[in-house]
Design a protein around this motif. Structure first.
Motif, short mmCIF file in Angstrom:
data_model
loop_
_atom_site.label_atom_id
_atom_site.label_comp_id
_atom_site.label_asym_id
_atom_site.label_seq_id
_atom_site.Cartn_x
_atom_site.Cartn_y
_atom_site.Cartn_z
N ASP A 271 -95.09 -27.54 -4.50
CA ASP A 271 -94.95 -28.12 -3.73
C ASP A 271 -96.02 -27.76 -2.81
N THR A 272 -96.55 -26.37 -2.91
CA THR A 272 -97.78 -24.93 -2.33
C THR A 272 -98.98 -25.73 -2.64
N LEU A 273 -98.74 -25.50 -4.24
CA LEU A 273 -100.42 -25.69 -5.01
C LEU A 273 -100.46 -27.44 -4.16
N THR A 274 -99.99 -27.99 -4.73
CA THR A 274 -100.36 -29.46 -4.26
C THR A 274 -100.82 -29.37 -3.13
N ASP A 275 -100.68 -28.97 -2.06
CA ASP A 275 -101.56 -29.13 -0.33
C ASP A 275 -103.34 -28.31 -1.18
N VAL A 276 -103.11 -27.67 -1.88
CA VAL A 276 -104.62 -26.23 -2.13
C VAL A 276 -105.51 -28.12 -2.93
N HIS A 277 -106.53 -28.13 -1.96
CA HIS A 277 -107.76 -28.40 -2.08
C HIS A 277 -108.34 -28.70 -3.37
N GLU A 278 -108.52 -29.57 -4.45
CA GLU A 278 -109.45 -30.18 -6.00
C GLU A 278 -110.11 -28.91 -6.26
N GLU A 279 -110.91 -29.55 -5.91
CA GLU A 279 -112.46 -28.05 -5.59
C GLU A 279 -112.08 -26.54 -6.31
N VAL A 280 -110.95 -25.82 -5.04
CA VAL A 280 -110.42 -25.31 -5.24
C VAL A 280 -109.93 -24.93 -6.71
N THR A 281 -108.81 -25.48 -6.97
CA THR A 281 -107.69 -25.68 -8.39
C THR A 281 -108.36 -25.67 -9.30
N SER A 282 -109.62 -26.00 -9.47
CA SER A 282 -110.72 -26.65 -10.15
C SER A 282 -111.37 -25.54 -11.13
N ARG A 283 -111.25 -24.31 -10.25
CA ARG A 283 -112.28 -23.59 -10.78
C ARG A 283 -111.31 -22.22 -10.92
N TYR A 284 -109.82 -22.52 -10.36
CA TYR A 284 -109.10 -21.16 -10.71
C TYR A 284 -109.07 -20.21 -11.88
N TYR A 285 -109.33 -19.70 -11.86
CA TYR A 285 -108.57 -18.97 -13.92
C TYR A 285 -107.55 -17.39 -13.33
N GLY A 286 -106.04 -17.52 -13.56
CA GLY A 286 -105.51 -16.67 -13.58
C GLY A 286 -104.77 -16.50 -15.26
N CYS A 287 -104.22 -15.42 -15.15
CA CYS A 287 -102.90 -14.98 -16.29
C CYS A 287 -101.39 -15.52 -16.11
N GLY A 288 -101.20 -15.19 -14.27
CA GLY A 288 -99.84 -15.18 -14.34
C GLY A 288 -99.62 -15.83 -12.88
N LEU A 289 -98.32 -15.13 -12.28
CA LEU A 289 -98.10 -15.41 -11.09
C LEU A 289 -98.46 -15.19 -10.09
N VAL A 290 -99.13 -14.58 -8.98
CA VAL A 290 -98.51 -13.82 -8.19
C VAL A 290 -98.45 -14.01 -6.78
#
Length: 385
Positions: free
Chosen positions: A58-77
């Motif tokens: 639910d929290t992730l759905t609030d994050v702007h699309e351009e921010v999530t499109s440039r996300y690089y990560g290998c886990g949940l922090v």
């Protein structure tokens, strides 16, 4: 061991010129070559390590699309018990984790993201007002700083400032891992923790792999042997616990031919800045509940999950971590008065030899429990994201 790396591991420290070249290559890779996560050549930087709980989705759905499109990560922090915390994100990139954390810490908490890539920081800063309005906050509780995660002092970050440090698949991109942990230790408050996901290898990598620009940019060339992490963290002063791990598949024939038989995992560790324990007493722990998103149980690490109201006997180091960290307020921690292993309802204590520290062993165990791989990176499975 690399010719110019004479510390704990081949990736722990490199000569200045090589380090500068690595920084330059990583900046170009993440600033100019990669425009979105789909541009990666391997799934190493988008490997999921667990299913996301609903409140995180639910929290992730609030994050702007351009921010999530440039996300690089290998886990949940996103560790537990975040309300009102001051958090630092090492290698924040476009800011996805920062914005999720900023909502979870609330208006009285604060999140700082630091990254060396101009293009990523620019995207992160662009949406501060957007997210504060989305969260209903009157004042921003997040800021972004341009800088190097092994030079936090140069970025103006002071001693004993943060309750929690997070990092998502970034430490492997830095040539000097020990300096990163030293700086993290410096800016953490006493009792604070570094909760981070990264890529590890099952042996020390040869120089021909470490010098490959694409493999380094894909989070593989800079991966250290997992045993070196424990050694470096111990030298710095951290107490280390393994949380979760998952195998990484390269899925690129050209790069697979270079990597050969080396194996990689994405793993999450939590490193605590606490004093060494001088007691040899055994302790039992009871979780009182109440942590948002973890009301009935708290998965602390690969070895201990605390269910509300249940007694769990823990080893000395685990008890010491819990007593000296933010978790002390949600747990009842007391010395064992009887041998729980001989009483009904008790939980046999884990001896030190039983504590899982090898992420490859843990990955194998978790794979056996859930043999079906999760496709499509972090958001490719039902109940994920």
């Amino acid at each position: 061991m690399s010719e110019c790396c004479k510390q704990t591991s081949a990736a722990a420290s490199c000569c200045n010129s090589q380090g500068q070249d690595i920084h330059k290559n990583v900046k170009e890779y993440y600033g100019k070559h990669l425009k979105k996560s789909e541009d990666l050549k391997t799934p190493a930087c988008v490997t999921p390590v667990c299913t996301l709980p609903k409140f995180i989705r639910d929290t992730l759905t609030d994050v702007h699309e351009e921010v999530t499109s440039r996300y690089y990560g290998c886990g949940l922090v996103l560790p537990e018990l975040l309300k009102n915390s001051w958090i630092l994100d090492l290698g924040c990139g476009s800011g996805q984790d920062c914005y999720m954390l900023s909502k979870l810490v609330g208006e009285k908490g604060h999140v700082t993201g630091i990254d060396m890539t101009d293009e990523q920081i620019e995207v992160a800063k662009k949406y501060i007002d957007y997210h504060m309005q989305k969260f209903g906050f009157q004042q921003p509780n997040v800021d972004f700083v341009h800088g190097y995660i092994e030079k936090l002092g140069d970025a103006g970050l002071k001693n004993n400032t943060y309750d929690i440090i997070v990092s998502n698949c970034v430490v492997n991109l830095v040539p000097d891992k020990k300096t990163v942990l030293e700086e993290a230790y410096r800016v953490l408050k006493d009792g604070g923790e570094m909760y981070f996901s990264d890529v590890y290898v099952n042996a020390d990598l040869p120089s021909e792999i470490r010098k490959n620009k694409v493999l380094w940019g894909e989070c593989l060339g800079g991966a250290i042997w997992w045993k070196d992490l424990f050694k470096i963290a111990e030298d710095v002063g951290f107490r280390t616990r393994l949380v979760t791990a998952r195998y990484i598949t390269v899925n690129n024939k050209e790069l697979e031919s270079i990597v050969g038989d080396y194996r990689f995992v994405s793993a999450t560790f939590r490193l605590f800045k606490i004093p060494r324990s001088r007691t040899k007493e055994r302790y039992q722990v009871i979780y009182n509940g109440g942590i948002p998103g973890h009301t009935e149980e708290m998965h602390f690490d690969a070895n201990f999950t605390f269910k509300k109201g249940e007694e769990v006997e823990v080893d000395v180091e685990t008890a010491n971590i819990l007593k000296n960290s933010r978790f002390v307020d949600v747990l009842l921690i007391q010395p064992v008065k009887e041998d729980l292993s001989t009483t009904s309802g008790g939980c046999c204590p884990k001896n030190s030899k039983d504590i899982i520290i090898d992420p490859f062993i843990l990955a194998e165990q978790l794979k056996a429990k859930n043999p079906t791989p999760i496709p499509g990176g972090c958001c490719g499975a039902k109940d994920c994201c």
